[in-house]
Design a protein around this motif. Sequence first.
Motif, PDB file in Angstrom:
ATOM      1  N   GLU A 179       0.820  -1.222   0.000  1.00  0.00           N
ATOM      2  CA  GLU A 179       0.000   0.000   0.000  1.00  0.00           C
ATOM      3  C   GLU A 179       0.849   1.264   0.000  1.00  0.00           C
ATOM      4  O   GLU A 179       0.537   2.243  -0.688  1.00  0.00           O
ATOM      5  CB  GLU A 179      -0.914  -0.007   1.232  1.00  0.00           C
ATOM      6  N   SER A 180       1.962   1.256   0.764  1.00  0.00           N
ATOM      7  CA  SER A 180       2.793   2.462   0.866  1.00  0.00           C
ATOM      8  C   SER A 180       3.469   2.793  -0.463  1.00  0.00           C
ATOM      9  O   SER A 180       3.780   3.948  -0.735  1.00  0.00           O
ATOM     10  CB  SER A 180       3.862   2.276   1.950  1.00  0.00           C
ATOM     11  N   LEU A 181       3.698   1.773  -1.317  1.00  0.00           N
ATOM     12  CA  LEU A 181       4.264   2.024  -2.645  1.00  0.00           C
ATOM     13  C   LEU A 181       3.182   2.382  -3.649  1.00  0.00           C
ATOM     14  O   LEU A 181       3.367   3.248  -4.493  1.00  0.00           O
ATOM     15  CB  LEU A 181       5.015   0.784  -3.128  1.00  0.00           C
ATOM     16  N   GLY A 182       2.033   1.696  -3.547  1.00  0.00           N
ATOM     17  CA  GLY A 182       0.957   1.912  -4.504  1.00  0.00           C
ATOM     18  C   GLY A 182       0.445   3.330  -4.519  1.00  0.00           C
ATOM     19  O   GLY A 182       0.161   3.896  -5.587  1.00  0.00           O
ATOM     20  N   ASN A 183       0.327   3.946  -3.355  1.00  0.00           N
ATOM     21  CA  ASN A 183      -0.166   5.320  -3.279  1.00  0.00           C
ATOM     22  C   ASN A 183       0.769   6.284  -3.994  1.00  0.00           C
ATOM     23  O   ASN A 183       0.328   7.190  -4.700  1.00  0.00           O
ATOM     24  CB  ASN A 183      -0.331   5.745  -1.816  1.00  0.00           C
ATOM     25  N   HIS A 184       2.079   6.090  -3.817  1.00  0.00           N
ATOM     26  CA  HIS A 184       3.045   6.974  -4.472  1.00  0.00           C
ATOM     27  C   HIS A 184       3.087   6.721  -5.975  1.00  0.00           C
ATOM     28  O   HIS A 184       3.265   7.651  -6.761  1.00  0.00           O
ATOM     29  CB  HIS A 184       4.435   6.775  -3.858  1.00  0.00           C
ATOM     30  N   TYR A 185       2.931   5.461  -6.374  1.00  0.00           N
ATOM     31  CA  TYR A 185       2.920   5.149  -7.795  1.00  0.00           C
ATOM     32  C   TYR A 185       1.721   5.793  -8.473  1.00  0.00           C
ATOM     33  O   TYR A 185       1.819   6.283  -9.602  1.00  0.00           O
ATOM     34  CB  TYR A 185       2.890   3.626  -7.997  1.00  0.00           C
ATOM     35  N   GLN A 186       0.582   5.822  -7.767  1.00  0.00           N
ATOM     36  CA  GLN A 186      -0.619   6.423  -8.346  1.00  0.00           C
ATOM     37  C   GLN A 186      -0.412   7.906  -8.613  1.00  0.00           C
ATOM     38  O   GLN A 186      -0.797   8.410  -9.675  1.00  0.00           O
ATOM     39  CB  GLN A 186      -1.802   6.207  -7.408  1.00  0.00           C
ATOM     40  N   THR A 187       0.194   8.621  -7.665  1.00  0.00           N
ATOM     41  CA  THR A 187       0.445  10.055  -7.878  1.00  0.00           C
ATOM     42  C   THR A 187       1.475  10.268  -8.985  1.00  0.00           C
ATOM     43  O   THR A 187       1.385  11.226  -9.754  1.00  0.00           O
ATOM     44  CB  THR A 187       0.923  10.738  -6.583  1.00  0.00           C
ATOM     45  N   ALA A 188       2.459   9.349  -9.072  1.00  0.00           N
ATOM     46  CA  ALA A 188       3.447   9.451 -10.150  1.00  0.00           C
ATOM     47  C   ALA A 188       2.787   9.250 -11.505  1.00  0.00           C
ATOM     48  O   ALA A 188       3.093   9.959 -12.477  1.00  0.00           O
ATOM     49  CB  ALA A 188       4.565   8.423  -9.938  1.00  0.00           C
ATOM     50  N   MET A 189       1.848   8.303 -11.577  1.00  0.00           N
ATOM     51  CA  MET A 189       1.150   8.052 -12.833  1.00  0.00           C
ATOM     52  C   MET A 189       0.284   9.249 -13.237  1.00  0.00           C
ATOM     53  O   MET A 189       0.133   9.539 -14.428  1.00  0.00           O
ATOM     54  CB  MET A 189       0.288   6.800 -12.714  1.00  0.00           C
ATOM     55  N   GLU A 190      -0.276   9.943 -12.263  1.00  0.00           N
ATOM     56  CA  GLU A 190      -1.063  11.144 -12.577  1.00  0.00           C
ATOM     57  C   GLU A 190      -0.184  12.199 -13.243  1.00  0.00           C
ATOM     58  O   GLU A 190      -0.627  12.903 -14.165  1.00  0.00           O
ATOM     59  CB  GLU A 190      -1.698  11.692 -11.299  1.00  0.00           C
ATOM     60  N   LYS A 191       1.062  12.300 -12.794  1.00  0.00           N
ATOM     61  CA  LYS A 191       1.995  13.253 -13.405  1.00  0.00           C
ATOM     62  C   LYS A 191       2.360  12.817 -14.820  1.00  0.00           C
ATOM     63  O   LYS A 191       2.500  13.650 -15.724  1.00  0.00           O
ATOM     64  CB  LYS A 191       3.249  13.383 -12.540  1.00  0.00           C
ATOM     65  N   VAL A 192       2.536  11.498 -15.006  1.00  0.00           N
ATOM     66  CA  VAL A 192       2.828  10.984 -16.352  1.00  0.00           C
ATOM     67  C   VAL A 192       1.660  11.274 -17.286  1.00  0.00           C
ATOM     68  O   VAL A 192       1.839  11.730 -18.423  1.00  0.00           O
ATOM     69  CB  VAL A 192       3.122   9.468 -16.301  1.00  0.00           C
TER      70      VAL A 192
END
Length: 316
Positions: free
Chosen positions: A97-110
Amino acid sequence: MNDHYLKKLDRVTAILTQLQSKPIVRAQDLAEKFEVSVRTIYRDIKTLENAGIPIVGEAGSGYSLMDGYKLPPVMFTKEEVLSFITAEKLMQKFSHESLGNHYQTAMEKVRSVLRNSDKNLIQNIENQIGIYNYNPKKEDTIKNIIPTILESIAEKQQILIEYKTVDDKISTRTLEVVGVFFEFSYWYMIAYCTLRNDFRQFRIDRILSITKTQNPFLQEYGQINDYRQSPNGNKTIVRLLVDKKIIGHLNNSKIYYGLTEEKETENGTEMTFETEWIDEGFPRWLITFFDYAQIIEPEALKITMKELITKVSKSL
């Protein structure tokens, strides 16, 4: 434009992407990546410099972009965009979960820098990709626990944890983390424990608290694969004679349990293992195909298997 110049354009663009994503890029590494000579890479670097890209460095030492120099967002190919959305689906199902949340925000930037045609492509395809996970996702007990662990590795600073073992004993450990890995539905970390003066493996969901200290690592460590197979260094040699017809069903698990040699004989496949889980993990794995296997050595494993089978029989 002929094929030679198209290949060079693609390669030079890819080199620029490498320069944007890494602090130092060596010509030798680029040559291996793009399967060309080092001299060709030198010419490509010169092409970028002639185009006005401020590159710092020289042949033999590595290259980087001048500090502070900014380039417009890179454009992604259609294949890269599709790989992003597939990776996002995988992260949603299998990541901590702690990685997934950050990946989601990174994908929004992509997504924000994609062309409209690529945004439409994602919208049309994202509901057509299904990832099915039959293991329940573990809830985070501590916010941002894996990023905290990864920061400690990158900064080479010790962490202090409270840890609950499988038998519910709680201890406080000061650790120098080597790395983290995911296996069989759980996240683990391998670390040097200053209490035990040895390497230990910890399941991350059993960590009750974590604090990143200001104390630096006392030593240097290699890559996680150097430690993962034998964090404690105590291994037992096991030899089995296994029916050939089930070998195909053991392809993945046999490596995990320490397979070192596999030899075909008239009576079956002789398999040699080096395992540190001789008391629990290995016997419980062996019982899943024990009716197709014969223990050659050690004798102690035969006793363990008899006790385990008796225990299982009583529970039926």
